[in-house]
Design an enzyme around this catalytic site. Structure first.
Site, PDB file in Angstrom:
ATOM      1  N   ASP A 217       0.960  -1.190   0.021  1.00  0.00           N
ATOM      2  CA  ASP A 217       0.006  -0.062  -0.133  1.00  0.00           C
ATOM      3  C   ASP A 217       1.154   1.120   0.055  1.00  0.00           C
ATOM      4  O   ASP A 217       2.346   1.197   0.503  1.00  0.00           O
ATOM      5  CB  ASP A 217      -1.067   0.093   1.275  1.00  0.00           C
ATOM      6  CG  ASP A 217      -2.025   1.039   0.986  1.00  0.00           C
ATOM      7  OD1 ASP A 217      -1.971   1.818  -0.007  1.00  0.00           O
ATOM      8  OD2 ASP A 217      -3.072   0.728   1.748  1.00  0.00           O
TER       9      ASP A 217
HETATM   10  C1  BGC Z   1      -4.953   3.288  -0.052  1.00  0.00           C
HETATM   11  C2  BGC Z   1      -5.017   2.446  -1.198  1.00  0.00           C
HETATM   12  C3  BGC Z   1      -4.780   2.946  -2.495  1.00  0.00           C
HETATM   13  C4  BGC Z   1      -3.270   3.821  -2.291  1.00  0.00           C
HETATM   14  C5  BGC Z   1      -3.103   4.545  -3.691  1.00  0.00           C
HETATM   15  C6  BGC Z   1      -3.826   4.046   0.055  1.00  0.00           C
HETATM   16  O1  BGC Z   1      -3.795   5.262   0.775  1.00  0.00           O
HETATM   17  O2  BGC Z   1      -4.997   2.759   1.109  1.00  0.00           O
HETATM   18  O3  BGC Z   1      -6.131   1.533  -1.321  1.00  0.00           O
HETATM   19  O4  BGC Z   1      -4.938   2.119  -3.582  1.00  0.00           O
HETATM   20  O5  BGC Z   1      -3.572   4.736  -1.327  1.00  0.00           O
HETATM   21  O6  BGC Z   1      -4.065   5.738  -3.823  1.00  0.00           O
END
Ligand code: BGC
Length: 701
Positions: A217
């Protein structure tokens, strides 16, 4: 070169190998449509003019359809938009489990039950990947709250981990062969899940023999050694401060860039570790960016809007439908007969607010966004043109609108910045208008603002905010013919339920929101969605709440899943707590009669008859519970379901095959999956609370 391909080179891409003509990976959020294009290296919009897309309904809405074909259609349609935008990896879908109705991201997931989430996610992934777009399944694993999401350490029994939280991921791996998985922010056994050796190397890549890539993530990587040895394949988004501040850094400073290269050069980490990661990343590139069969795709096609509407219509759940006041016939208020009303008042911010924006990374920039008010106005205009002309003063139906409350118009506003005086003013205005209406359609709920179903923060109350409870209750006192429509990704309290004639829950419906809702309200579409989560009467009734702060919301760095496997309806059944609306519940404009289930060999069959006046779809659910289990087990658990269309008077036989493996549980004694022989009780019914149609099945050696 191997180091280059295992970490980001921009906000949403990772490098290829230009020397060899190996392409980079273009990733994007997910999961309800392609996110607006952002600048190469910031969270700011890139201000493209051709990146408006179709917003598909939220994944809770998809789960509410209980329709595997619609899930396939969803995966196919959304991946065509990703392909068209040149994306290789779609960051989604998500299958974290709704153990609490407070979870700010529950709308991005598929409810509280691992079987339902697993069954629904498989066709989505299969269809998307057929188009050469990888799904990146989120968030592996135990990312079930947003409170303290970057640091919380989740304590959970191995049994609950396996039976509940890992189960949908496992199906995505074993049945759909998902190509990538996103590691989550939170920790398990003190180690961040993006590089958790036990979960990734032990279970995912080891036991399940998965050949895909783990993508961190964004900002979820915290340590070079752990990232190297803990199974992470691509590091993304490091060094951002919770998506807000952009600190000075270069991509070479990533944990899996120079620091890892150094450890390898010093011989502290073997080259084989890097080879393994690079090999997995190359496989992902060949499956997507360099897949000769990758779809060209398309964006904003009518076919996509049709898919969006079909999913939205089937995901809407009718929760209550009583007879209108002063109504002589016995028919309930819905579907609305517009000819009966002179003056319809629509109240509520969600009647006009765009619900495709907000929520965090799942926010979308849409080309078309039909609001409920627009769609209702269209219908009424059409209806009025059918009246004998001329339409003079007093003929036809009049529609008016009162906002009723404000949640703060700007996205990500803090809840407490809302001015109470402004809300009082809006309420008074709505109440004044209500005195002149003969039907009220209230359209409120949650809305993807901060703490209202949004990333990085949970809801703060099980009640609807901004004085909505008082507003609904006061409106109902003035005009008892009131239909309440809510949007939102979670369950919530309904203290006014007995005062209102109907309740319709819509999750988030995407670009065709208004059209889908209007079609259901007026009966063009017969509602057929069923809840993928339990609605409790009171917040205290959720199974984990009795264990206090330790089990949730302590704001501390630890959370302990003390309810163990008794999440959602499993817990309500064990505690003999009556839910407000059980898991699997939803009404229709017609009625269905269930016959007697008949067991034959390893199948169980049941006749279902449409006993009402209109065609409708029913979701027939099979729950199974072990009689006299050797170890503690839930009374019953969902093991299969079928959605069928029945014409008035028509009967169909539904047959389920009982899969031996589906009866297994994870033994706390042997620490292995175990299938017990002996008597099982089968419950075939219209919801998790329907105990009227039971049979016994005996599993032999
Ligand atoms: C989220 C993800 C997301 C990523 C990119 C993160 O903060 O938890 O689900 O895909 O950001 O935007």
């Amino acid at each position: 070169e191997k180091i280059q391909v295992i970490h980001a080179q921009s906000k949403f891409t990772s490098a290829g190998v230009p020397r060899l003509g190996i392409r980079q990976l273009n990733m994007d959020d997910g999961p309800h449509g392609v996110r607006e294009e952002l600048e190469w290296n910031t969270w700011n919009p890139a201000r493209w003019t051709n990146d408006s897309i179709v917003a598909f309904p939220s994944l809770t809405c998809l789960a509410s359809t209980w329709n595997r074909d619609l899930s396939r259609l969803y995966g196919h349609s959304v991946s065509e938009e990703f392909a068209f935008r040149g994306k290789d990896v779609m960051l989604g879908p998500g299958v974290n489990i709704a153990r609490t109705p407070m979870n700010g991201r529950a709308f991005e997931y598929m409810g509280e039950d691992p079987y339902l989430a697993g069954a629904m996610v498989v066709p989505y992934i299969q269809a998307a990947q057929k188009n050469g777009v990888a799904c990146c399944l989120k968030h592996f694993v135990l990312n079930d709250q947003e409170t303290n999401r970057f640091g919380v350490n989740v304590n959970v029994s191995e049994r609950a981990l396996r039976e509940i939280y890992l189960a949908p991921f496992r199906r995505a791996v074993e049945e759909a062969h998902v190509w990538s998985i996103m590691g989550s922010y939170n920790m398990y056994k003190g180690v961040h899940c993006c590089h958790n050796d036990e979960l990734i190397n032990g279970i995912l890549k080891g036991e399940w023999q998965w050949d895909g890539s783990v993508i961190s993530d964004w900002g979820g990587t915290t340590d070079t050694w752990q990232a190297a040895t803990g199974g992470l394949d691509i590091e993304m988004g490091s060094f951002t401060d919770g998506k807000v501040k952009e600190s000075e850094f270069t991509y070479d400073d990533y944990y899996m860039a120079r620091p890892l290269e150094q450890l390898i050069n010093e011989g502290k980490i073997p080259m084989s570790v890097l080879d393994e990661k690079a090999g997995r990343v190359l496989r992902l590139i060949f499956r997507t960016a360099m897949n000769p069969k990758k779809a060209i795709g398309n964006q904003c096609s009518e076919a996509h809007y049709d898919a969006c509407r079909a999913i939205a219509e089937e995901g809407i759940v009718l929760l209550r439908n009583e007879k209108a006041k002063n109504e002589k016939s016995a028919t309930p208020i819905l579907p609305l007969d517009l000819t009966k009303y002179k003056h319809i008042l629509v109240v509520g911010e969600n009647a006009t607010r765009s619900l495709t924006q907000g929520g965090g990374s799942s926010e979308l920039k849409t080309l078309r966004d039909i609001s409920p008010l627009e769609a209702l106005q269209d219908l009424i205009n059409q209806q009025n043109t059918l009246l004998p002309s001329p339409i003079g003063e007093g003929s036809g139906v009049r529609l008016s609108f009162a906002q009723g409350y404000t949640s703060g118009r700007a996205l990500y506003d803090q809840v407490d910045t809302v001015d109470p005086a402004e809300n009082e003013r809006l309420k008074a205005e709505a109440i004044e208008k209500a005195t002149k209406a003969d039907l009220i359609i209230y359209i409120g709920g949650l809305n993807k603002n901060t703490k209202q179903d949004c990333e990085n923060g949970d809801r703060e109350s099980y009640d609807l905010s901004f004085g909505q409870n008082e507003l609904i209750s006061q409106l109902a006192q003035i005009q008892p013919n009131i239909v309440v429509v809510t949007f939102g990704g979670n369950a919530y309290a309904t203290p006014w339920l007995q005062q209102v004639k109907a309740l319709v829950h819509c999750w988030y419906l995407g670009s065709e929101s208004g059209t889908a809702l209007a079609n259901v309200l007026t009966g063009k579409v017969c509602p057929s969605g069923k809840l993928p989560v339990t609605f409790a009467k009171r917040y205290e009734d959720y199974p984990y709440v009795r264990y206090g702060e330790e089990a949730y919301q302590s704001n501390s760095s630890e959370v302990t899943y003390k309810e163990d496997i008794y999440v959602g309806y499993r817990g309500f059944n064990r505690d003999k707590t009556q839910p407000l609306f059980p898991f699997g519940y939803g009404l229709s404009y017609t009625t269905f009669k269930y016959g007697k289930p008949a067991v034959s060999g390893n199948t169980v069959s049941i006749d279902i008859t449409n006993t009402g006046a209109v065609a409708g779809k029913e979701i027939v659910q099979l729950y199974i519970g072990k009689e006299k289990p050797q170890e503690d087990r839930p009374v019953k658990e969902l093991k299969d379901f079928r959605k069928i269309l029945l014409q008035p008077g028509e009967t169909k036989t539904v047959t389920f095959t009982i899969d031996r493996n589906s009866l297994a549980y994870f033994s706390n004694v042997s620490h292995q999956w175990k299938t017990e022989t002996g008597r099982y009780r089968l419950y075939v019914g219209s919801s998790s609370a329907d105990n009227a149609h039971q049979a016994v099945y005996t599993l032999s050696e």
